[in-house]
Scaffold this motif. Sequence first.
Motif, PDB file in Angstrom:
ATOM      1  N   VAL A 175       1.664  13.077  -9.788  1.00 56.95           N
ATOM      2  CA  VAL A 175       1.202  14.155  -9.573  1.00 56.95           C
ATOM      3  C   VAL A 175       2.025  15.509 -10.322  1.00 56.95           C
ATOM      4  O   VAL A 175       3.270  15.384 -10.003  1.00 56.95           O
ATOM      5  N   ASP A 176       1.378  16.233 -10.942  1.00 61.06           N
ATOM      6  CA  ASP A 176       2.443  17.329 -11.414  1.00 61.06           C
ATOM      7  C   ASP A 176       2.672  18.204 -10.349  1.00 61.06           C
ATOM      8  O   ASP A 176       1.453  18.844  -9.841  1.00 61.06           O
ATOM      9  N   LEU A 177       3.787  18.683 -10.024  1.00 57.90           N
ATOM     10  CA  LEU A 177       4.142  19.650  -9.112  1.00 57.90           C
ATOM     11  C   LEU A 177       4.757  20.792  -9.526  1.00 57.90           C
ATOM     12  O   LEU A 177       5.320  20.872 -10.597  1.00 57.90           O
ATOM     13  N   THR A 178       4.260  22.033  -9.168  1.00 56.89           N
ATOM     14  CA  THR A 178       4.687  23.305  -9.833  1.00 56.89           C
ATOM     15  C   THR A 178       5.481  23.981  -8.882  1.00 56.89           C
ATOM     16  O   THR A 178       5.393  23.741  -7.797  1.00 56.89           O
ATOM     17  N   GLU A 179       6.256  24.824  -9.207  1.00 57.41           N
ATOM     18  CA  GLU A 179       7.209  25.856  -8.514  1.00 57.41           C
ATOM     19  C   GLU A 179       6.177  26.538  -7.411  1.00 57.41           C
ATOM     20  O   GLU A 179       6.488  26.983  -6.595  1.00 57.41           O
ATOM     21  N   ASP A 180       4.933  26.499  -7.597  1.00 55.16           N
ATOM     22  CA  ASP A 180       3.851  27.224  -6.773  1.00 55.16           C
ATOM     23  C   ASP A 180       3.647  26.607  -5.438  1.00 55.16           C
ATOM     24  O   ASP A 180       3.218  27.057  -4.416  1.00 55.16           O
ATOM     25  N   CYS A 181       3.855  25.384  -5.435  1.00 59.95           N
ATOM     26  CA  CYS A 181       4.060  24.512  -4.279  1.00 59.95           C
ATOM     27  C   CYS A 181       5.352  24.821  -3.137  1.00 59.95           C
ATOM     28  O   CYS A 181       6.336  25.041  -3.522  1.00 59.95           O
ATOM     29  N   CYS A 182       4.695  24.879  -1.939  1.00 58.53           N
ATOM     30  CA  CYS A 182       5.520  25.417  -0.924  1.00 58.53           C
ATOM     31  C   CYS A 182       5.087  25.135   0.763  1.00 58.53           C
ATOM     32  O   CYS A 182       3.956  24.689   0.468  1.00 58.53           O
ATOM     33  N   ILE A 183       5.834  25.077   1.453  1.00 62.00           N
ATOM     34  CA  ILE A 183       5.802  24.789   2.929  1.00 62.00           C
ATOM     35  C   ILE A 183       5.711  25.988   3.447  1.00 62.00           C
ATOM     36  O   ILE A 183       6.954  26.705   3.499  1.00 62.00           O
ATOM     37  N   ASN A 209       1.022  -1.323  -0.131  1.00 63.22           N
ATOM     38  CA  ASN A 209      -0.061  -0.241   0.084  1.00 63.22           C
ATOM     39  C   ASN A 209       0.910   1.212  -0.050  1.00 63.22           C
ATOM     40  O   ASN A 209       0.578   2.302  -0.787  1.00 63.22           O
ATOM     41  N   ILE A 210       1.857   1.218   0.703  1.00 66.77           N
ATOM     42  CA  ILE A 210       2.821   2.502   0.891  1.00 66.77           C
ATOM     43  C   ILE A 210       3.488   2.441  -0.475  1.00 66.77           C
ATOM     44  O   ILE A 210       3.746   3.657  -0.923  1.00 66.77           O
ATOM     45  N   LYS A 211       3.961   1.525  -1.045  1.00 64.40           N
ATOM     46  CA  LYS A 211       4.660   1.747  -2.135  1.00 64.40           C
ATOM     47  C   LYS A 211       3.680   2.221  -3.417  1.00 64.40           C
ATOM     48  O   LYS A 211       4.195   3.023  -4.181  1.00 64.40           O
ATOM     49  N   LYS A 212       2.506   1.746  -3.379  1.00 67.94           N
ATOM     50  CA  LYS A 212       1.502   2.299  -4.395  1.00 67.94           C
ATOM     51  C   LYS A 212       1.329   3.694  -4.058  1.00 67.94           C
ATOM     52  O   LYS A 212       1.307   4.498  -5.201  1.00 67.94           O
ATOM     53  N   ARG A 213       1.062   3.974  -2.898  1.00 65.40           N
ATOM     54  CA  ARG A 213       0.804   5.659  -2.654  1.00 65.40           C
ATOM     55  C   ARG A 213       1.979   6.504  -3.177  1.00 65.40           C
ATOM     56  O   ARG A 213       1.802   7.491  -3.652  1.00 65.40           O
ATOM     57  N   ILE A 214       3.189   5.889  -2.791  1.00 66.09           N
ATOM     58  CA  ILE A 214       4.523   6.687  -3.395  1.00 66.09           C
ATOM     59  C   ILE A 214       4.385   6.794  -4.678  1.00 66.09           C
ATOM     60  O   ILE A 214       4.527   7.906  -5.334  1.00 66.09           O
TER      61      ILE A 214
END
Length: 66
Positions: A41-49, A30-35
């Motif tokens: 998923v397309d990540l953009t430069e707008d993603c941040c913490i 399950n963990i490997k599938k989620r990874i």
Amino acid sequence: MASEAIDTQIHREASETSQQQNVEDEVTINIKKRIKDCRDVDLTEDCCIYRVPFTLCGLKEEAYTP
């Protein structure tokens, strides 16, 4: 009589170990599938913490503690 009890105990422990291993295998799968799904998923430069200011953390620490 004691030999039968020991054999029964060994069999029970082996069965419990096998069941635990099956559960761990399912969790690993399950963990490997989620990874893998996350990689799609397309990540953009707008993603941040965002960093929470210390003054806000002090008001309700459990809300900002991971």
